[in-house]
Write an enzyme that holds these catalytic residues in place. Structure first.
Site, PDB file in Angstrom:
ATOM      1  N   LYS A 110       0.831  -1.221   0.000  1.00 28.48           N
ATOM      2  CA  LYS A 110       0.000   0.000   0.000  1.00 28.48           C
ATOM      3  C   LYS A 110       0.860   1.264   0.000  1.00 28.48           C
ATOM      4  O   LYS A 110       0.631   2.179  -0.772  1.00 28.48           O
ATOM      5  CB  LYS A 110      -0.912   0.040   1.254  1.00 28.48           C
ATOM      6  N   ARG A 125      12.066  -5.576   3.839  1.00 26.71           N
ATOM      7  CA  ARG A 125      11.782  -4.136   3.756  1.00 26.71           C
ATOM      8  C   ARG A 125      12.821  -3.323   4.525  1.00 26.71           C
ATOM      9  O   ARG A 125      13.228  -3.688   5.619  1.00 26.71           O
ATOM     10  CB  ARG A 125      10.406  -3.835   4.340  1.00 26.71           C
ATOM     11  N   ARG A 179      12.166  -1.772  10.144  1.00 26.27           N
ATOM     12  CA  ARG A 179      11.158  -1.351  11.122  1.00 26.27           C
ATOM     13  C   ARG A 179      11.103  -2.322  12.293  1.00 26.27           C
ATOM     14  O   ARG A 179      11.199  -3.532  12.116  1.00 26.27           O
ATOM     15  CB  ARG A 179       9.777  -1.285  10.459  1.00 26.27           C
ATOM     16  N   ARG A 200      -9.003   1.188   9.755  1.00 23.42           N
ATOM     17  CA  ARG A 200      -8.536  -0.176  10.006  1.00 23.42           C
ATOM     18  C   ARG A 200      -9.516  -0.959  10.861  1.00 23.42           C
ATOM     19  O   ARG A 200      -9.277  -2.124  11.158  1.00 23.42           O
ATOM     20  CB  ARG A 200      -7.233  -0.092  10.780  1.00 23.42           C
ATOM     21  N   ARG A 255       0.522  -8.890  13.567  1.00 21.17           N
ATOM     22  CA  ARG A 255      -0.131  -7.869  12.727  1.00 21.17           C
ATOM     23  C   ARG A 255      -1.069  -8.525  11.704  1.00 21.17           C
ATOM     24  O   ARG A 255      -2.132  -7.989  11.399  1.00 21.17           O
ATOM     25  CB  ARG A 255       0.936  -7.027  12.016  1.00 21.17           C
TER      26      ARG A 255
HETATM   27  P1  AP5 Z   1       4.973  -1.557   1.719  1.00 21.21           P
HETATM   28  O1  AP5 Z   1       4.552  -0.703   0.568  1.00 21.21           O
HETATM   29  O2  AP5 Z   1       5.817  -0.935   2.779  1.00 21.21           O
HETATM   30  O3  AP5 Z   1       3.686  -2.304   2.350  1.00 21.21           O
HETATM   31  P2  AP5 Z   1       2.460  -1.728   3.167  1.00 21.21           P
HETATM   32  O4  AP5 Z   1       1.242  -2.382   2.635  1.00 21.21           O
HETATM   33  O5  AP5 Z   1       2.484  -0.221   3.198  1.00 21.21           O
HETATM   34  O6  AP5 Z   1       2.814  -2.357   4.575  1.00 21.21           O
HETATM   35  P3  AP5 Z   1       2.910  -1.772   6.048  1.00 21.21           P
HETATM   36  O7  AP5 Z   1       3.618  -2.831   6.847  1.00 21.21           O
HETATM   37  O8  AP5 Z   1       3.519  -0.399   6.074  1.00 21.21           O
HETATM   38  O9  AP5 Z   1       1.435  -1.717   6.425  1.00 21.21           O
HETATM   39  P4  AP5 Z   1       0.861  -1.819   7.801  1.00 21.21           P
HETATM   40  O10 AP5 Z   1      -0.540  -1.584   7.439  1.00 21.21           O
HETATM   41  O11 AP5 Z   1       1.135  -3.015   8.608  1.00 21.21           O
HETATM   42  O12 AP5 Z   1       1.695  -0.724   8.617  1.00 21.21           O
HETATM   43  P5  AP5 Z   1       1.384   0.782   8.997  1.00 21.21           P
HETATM   44  O13 AP5 Z   1       2.623   1.542   8.826  1.00 21.21           O
HETATM   45  O14 AP5 Z   1       0.141   1.262   8.353  1.00 21.21           O
HETATM   46  O15 AP5 Z   1       5.723  -2.850   1.100  1.00 21.21           O
HETATM   47  C1  AP5 Z   1       6.326  -3.808   1.943  1.00 21.21           C
HETATM   48  C2  AP5 Z   1       7.681  -4.253   1.342  1.00 21.21           C
HETATM   49  O16 AP5 Z   1       7.431  -4.954   0.127  1.00 21.21           O
HETATM   50  C3  AP5 Z   1       8.629  -3.093   0.967  1.00 21.21           C
HETATM   51  O17 AP5 Z   1       9.933  -3.487   1.215  1.00 21.21           O
HETATM   52  C4  AP5 Z   1       8.404  -2.887  -0.541  1.00 21.21           C
HETATM   53  O18 AP5 Z   1       9.572  -2.389  -1.191  1.00 21.21           O
HETATM   54  C5  AP5 Z   1       8.093  -4.310  -0.983  1.00 21.21           C
HETATM   55  N1  AP5 Z   1       7.129  -4.376  -2.087  1.00 21.21           N
HETATM   56  C6  AP5 Z   1       6.021  -3.600  -2.265  1.00 21.21           C
HETATM   57  N2  AP5 Z   1       5.365  -3.984  -3.388  1.00 21.21           N
HETATM   58  C7  AP5 Z   1       6.082  -5.020  -3.901  1.00 21.21           C
HETATM   59  C8  AP5 Z   1       5.911  -5.845  -5.056  1.00 21.21           C
HETATM   60  N3  AP5 Z   1       4.894  -5.687  -5.901  1.00 21.21           N
HETATM   61  N4  AP5 Z   1       6.825  -6.834  -5.269  1.00 21.21           N
HETATM   62  C9  AP5 Z   1       7.874  -7.007  -4.426  1.00 21.21           C
HETATM   63  N5  AP5 Z   1       8.102  -6.253  -3.321  1.00 21.21           N
HETATM   64  C10 AP5 Z   1       7.202  -5.269  -3.069  1.00 21.21           C
HETATM   65  O19 AP5 Z   1       1.041   0.610  10.571  1.00 21.21           O
HETATM   66  C11 AP5 Z   1       2.024   0.272  11.512  1.00 21.21           C
HETATM   67  C12 AP5 Z   1       1.404   0.227  12.908  1.00 21.21           C
HETATM   68  O20 AP5 Z   1       0.870   1.539  13.247  1.00 21.21           O
HETATM   69  C13 AP5 Z   1       0.192  -0.718  13.069  1.00 21.21           C
HETATM   70  O21 AP5 Z   1       0.600  -2.043  13.358  1.00 21.21           O
HETATM   71  C14 AP5 Z   1      -0.542  -0.058  14.248  1.00 21.21           C
HETATM   72  O22 AP5 Z   1       0.068  -0.344  15.475  1.00 21.21           O
HETATM   73  C15 AP5 Z   1      -0.370   1.436  13.971  1.00 21.21           C
HETATM   74  N6  AP5 Z   1      -1.452   1.998  13.140  1.00 21.21           N
HETATM   75  C16 AP5 Z   1      -1.332   2.531  11.887  1.00 21.21           C
HETATM   76  N7  AP5 Z   1      -2.531   2.942  11.424  1.00 21.21           N
HETATM   77  C17 AP5 Z   1      -3.436   2.643  12.402  1.00 21.21           C
HETATM   78  C18 AP5 Z   1      -4.843   2.793  12.503  1.00 21.21           C
HETATM   79  N8  AP5 Z   1      -5.575   3.318  11.506  1.00 21.21           N
HETATM   80  N9  AP5 Z   1      -5.446   2.367  13.647  1.00 21.21           N
HETATM   81  C19 AP5 Z   1      -4.730   1.842  14.668  1.00 21.21           C
HETATM   82  N10 AP5 Z   1      -3.394   1.665  14.633  1.00 21.21           N
HETATM   83  C20 AP5 Z   1      -2.742   2.065  13.504  1.00 21.21           C
END
Ligand code: AP5
Length: 219
Positions: free
Chosen positions: A13, A128, A161, A88, A172
């Protein structure tokens, strides 16, 4: 354009949101990024969020809803935005609908669900790396920087991370299944859901995403 990107941790994403937001010149609003930045700076929000994030749990709804409300009503979001990682939970989706009603916003154009099998997600997360300065995301195999450990854009140091440790990744993924997956149905019922096959290379997924965005614009 007002979009929500929905999908499991590691679905890609953030990677796709960074590209589309740059192309469309709209903000990429990632609640994860905002929370990580607050943890780094040791703000009251960061101190409140850190324990939940380290354990792979969701930060309480009221905390996240407050910060999204503030962001979406700021002038920088007036032309549109990509919301990445919010909502979420169903309670967050309902709160978003309330924010739209209260501010007279026409609401979301689309909710885009990024679909990837779990084994691919684990591979993506374990490789990542993110820039400690500008947060640009890389992958050691699929999207490496030109120089190992150094950000192409700003020269910052690339780090792993804290929540990408294998045991936290599993927590997660469980949280996603229990609390976030129900949003697929929530938005399907409202006619807002679009699905993107997020397997294949980053460029292939981006091409599918652009095709979808253009098709829905023409509709
Ligand atoms: P990447 O693009 O980083 O993936 P992502 O879907 O953004 O994954 P995240 O882990 O950032 O999502 P998340 O929802 O768990 O974390 P968030 O930061 O929102 O891609 C991943 C890897 O794959 C990268 O290395 C990339 O280069 C590679 N890649 C991408 N596409 C590819 C492809 N097609 N082929 C090969 N490789 C590829 O949240 C973190 C924490 O914050 C949560 O756990 C929670 O504690 C808190 N939080 C955040 N938002 C909320 C909310 N709304 N409510 C409550 N808590 C929240």
């Amino acid at each position: 354009m007002r979009l929500v990107f929905l999908g499991a941790p590691g679905a890609g994403k953030g990677t796709q949101a960074q590209r589309l937001a740059a192309q469309e010149q709209i903000p990429h609003v990632s609640t994860g990024e905002i929370l990580r930045e607050s943890v780094k700076r040791g703000t009251p929000l960061g101190l409140q969020a850190k324990g939940y994030m380290d354990a792979g749990k969701l930060v309480p709804d009221e905390v996240v809803i407050g910060l999204v409300r503030e962001k979406l009503t700021s002038p920088e979001c007036a032309r549109g935005y990509i919301l990445d990682g919010f909502p979420r939970t169903v309670a967050q989706a309902e709160a978003l609908d309330r924010i739209f009603r209260e501010t007279g916003s026409p609401g979301l154009d689309h909710v885009i669900s990024f679909d990837v099998p779990q084994d691919e997600i684990v591979r993506r997360l374990s490789g990542r790396r993110s820039c400690s300065r500008c947060q640009t995301v890389y992958h050691i195999e699929h999207d490496p920087p030109k120089e190992e450990g150094v950000c192409d854009k700003c020269g910052g140091t690339l780090v792993q991370r804290a929540d990408d440790k294998p045991e936290t990744v599993l927590a997660r993924l469980r949280v996603f299944d229990q609390q976030t997956r129900p949003l697929v149905e929530y938005y399907q019922k409202r006619g807002l859901l679009q699905r993107v096959d997020a397997t294949g290379s980053i460029d292939q997924v981006y091409a599918r995403l652009l095709a979808l965005v253009h098709a829905t614009r023409m509709a």
